[in-house]
Structures are given as structure tokens and as C-alpha cells.
Design a protein around this motif. Structure first.
Motif, short mmCIF file in Angstrom:
data_model
loop_
_atom_site.label_atom_id
_atom_site.label_comp_id
_atom_site.label_asym_id
_atom_site.label_seq_id
_atom_site.Cartn_x
_atom_site.Cartn_y
_atom_site.Cartn_z
N MET A 1 0.85 -1.32 -0.08
CA MET A 1 0.13 -0.03 0.02
C MET A 1 0.81 1.19 -0.05
N SER A 2 0.71 2.17 -0.73
CA SER A 2 1.38 3.45 -0.73
C SER A 2 1.14 4.37 0.33
N ASP A 3 2.02 5.17 0.79
CA ASP A 3 1.87 6.18 1.83
C ASP A 3 0.90 6.83 1.32
N GLU A 4 0.71 7.32 -0.06
CA GLU A 4 -0.36 8.40 -0.18
C GLU A 4 -1.63 7.88 -0.12
N ARG A 5 -1.84 6.55 -0.32
CA ARG A 5 -2.87 5.78 0.27
C ARG A 5 -3.51 6.13 1.53
N TYR A 6 -2.85 6.12 2.52
CA TYR A 6 -2.87 6.48 3.89
C TYR A 6 -3.26 7.76 4.27
N GLU A 7 -2.63 8.92 3.30
CA GLU A 7 -3.35 10.30 3.49
C GLU A 7 -4.54 10.41 2.88
N GLN A 8 -4.82 9.83 1.87
CA GLN A 8 -6.05 9.82 1.44
C GLN A 8 -6.93 9.27 2.22
N ARG A 9 -6.82 8.39 3.00
CA ARG A 9 -7.77 7.34 3.71
C ARG A 9 -7.79 8.35 4.92
N ILE A 10 -7.07 8.91 5.37
CA ILE A 10 -7.18 9.96 6.53
C ILE A 10 -8.09 10.99 6.18
N LEU A 11 -7.95 11.68 5.20
CA LEU A 11 -8.62 12.93 4.61
C LEU A 11 -10.25 12.22 4.36
N GLU A 12 -10.16 11.26 3.81
CA GLU A 12 -11.49 10.70 3.45
C GLU A 12 -12.58 10.49 4.68
N LEU A 13 -11.76 9.85 5.73
CA LEU A 13 -12.37 9.68 6.92
C LEU A 13 -12.82 10.90 7.65
N LEU A 14 -11.96 11.88 7.54
CA LEU A 14 -12.40 13.10 8.24
C LEU A 14 -13.44 13.89 7.39
N GLY A 15 -13.33 13.83 6.07
CA GLY A 15 -14.42 14.28 5.13
C GLY A 15 -15.80 13.76 5.46
N GLN A 16 -15.83 12.55 6.28
CA GLN A 16 -17.29 12.03 6.42
C GLN A 16 -17.80 12.36 7.84
N ARG A 17 -16.87 13.38 8.71
CA ARG A 17 -17.22 13.59 9.86
C ARG A 17 -17.49 15.10 9.88
N SER A 18 -18.21 15.56 11.16
CA SER A 18 -18.47 17.14 11.15
C SER A 18 -16.95 17.58 11.12
N ALA A 19 -16.90 19.02 10.75
CA ALA A 19 -15.80 19.81 10.66
C ALA A 19 -14.98 19.72 12.08
N ASP A 20 -15.51 19.74 12.98
CA ASP A 20 -14.73 19.62 14.37
C ASP A 20 -14.53 18.43 14.89
N ALA A 21 -14.80 17.32 14.20
CA ALA A 21 -14.48 15.90 14.59
C ALA A 21 -12.92 15.47 14.39
N SER A 22 -12.68 14.56 15.20
CA SER A 22 -11.22 13.80 15.14
C SER A 22 -11.31 12.37 14.79
N ILE A 23 -10.08 11.88 14.36
CA ILE A 23 -10.15 10.46 14.14
C ILE A 23 -9.05 10.05 14.70
N CYS A 24 -9.00 8.60 15.14
CA CYS A 24 -8.01 7.68 15.63
C CYS A 24 -7.18 7.03 14.72
N PRO A 25 -5.94 7.27 14.60
CA PRO A 25 -4.86 6.45 13.64
C PRO A 25 -5.52 5.15 13.40
N SER A 26 -6.05 4.41 14.45
CA SER A 26 -6.25 3.15 14.53
C SER A 26 -7.70 2.99 13.34
N GLU A 27 -8.42 4.01 13.30
CA GLU A 27 -9.62 3.91 12.44
C GLU A 27 -9.18 3.60 11.08
#
Length: 82
Positions: A1-27
Motif C-alpha cells: 500500500m502506498s503512503d499516499e493511500r494512507y493520506e487519502q484515507r485520513i482525509l476521506e474519513l475526516l471528510g465523513q465527519r463534522s468539521a470539528d471531529a477527530s479520528i484515531c489513527p487506528s480507524e
């Protein structure tokens, strides 16, 4: 898996949450591999550090913004706030 894929996934998961939400790296790691997620934790944290360096994210511990390169223990990832 490319490193860019993890960056994209982080942004994708944050995009599914409210603007003030946070995520855990384990998610992010679990979204990539339900069985091997523990092995992905450091690559996900590295991706978060790169996004912090680009001004895309903040990393927090106990609600306070921290330097992701020196943070030890559990962290949260969120969009920058004002």
C-alpha cells in the motif's frame, strides 16, 4: 500500500465527519486492513505527520495540539482549527 493511500484515507474519513471531529489513527489502519491494522499504525502516523507538515491536519493529545514527531502514546487527528 502506498503512503499516499494512507493520506487519502485520513482525509476521506475526516471528510465523513463534522468539521470539528477527530479520528484515531487506528480507524484509518482498520479501514485499510481489519486483520493487519496494528502493522499499519506507524505508516498511518507517518502519513498524518506529512499532512501536518503541509498544514492539512493537526495532531492532538487530550485535546491539545502536539508536535506529531515527538508525540508518544495515543493521538487524535483533526482538521486545523482557527
Amino acid at each position: 500500500m502506498s503512503d499516499e493511500r494512507y493520506e487519502q484515507r485520513i482525509l476521506e474519513l475526516l471528510g465523513q465527519r463534522s468539521a470539528d471531529a477527530s479520528i484515531c489513527p487506528s480507524e484509518v489502519a482498520r479501514a485499510e486492513s481489519a486483520e493487519e491494522w496494528r502493522e499499519l499504525m506507524e505508516p498511518v502516523r507517518q502519513a498524518a505527520r506529512r499532512l501536518v507538515a503541509q498544514g492539512e491536519l493537526e495532531v492532538t493529545q487530550r485535546g491539545a495540539v502536539v508536535d506529531p514527531s515527538t508525540a508518544k502514546g495515543p493521538i487524535r487527528i483533526r482538521r486545523p482549527r482557527g
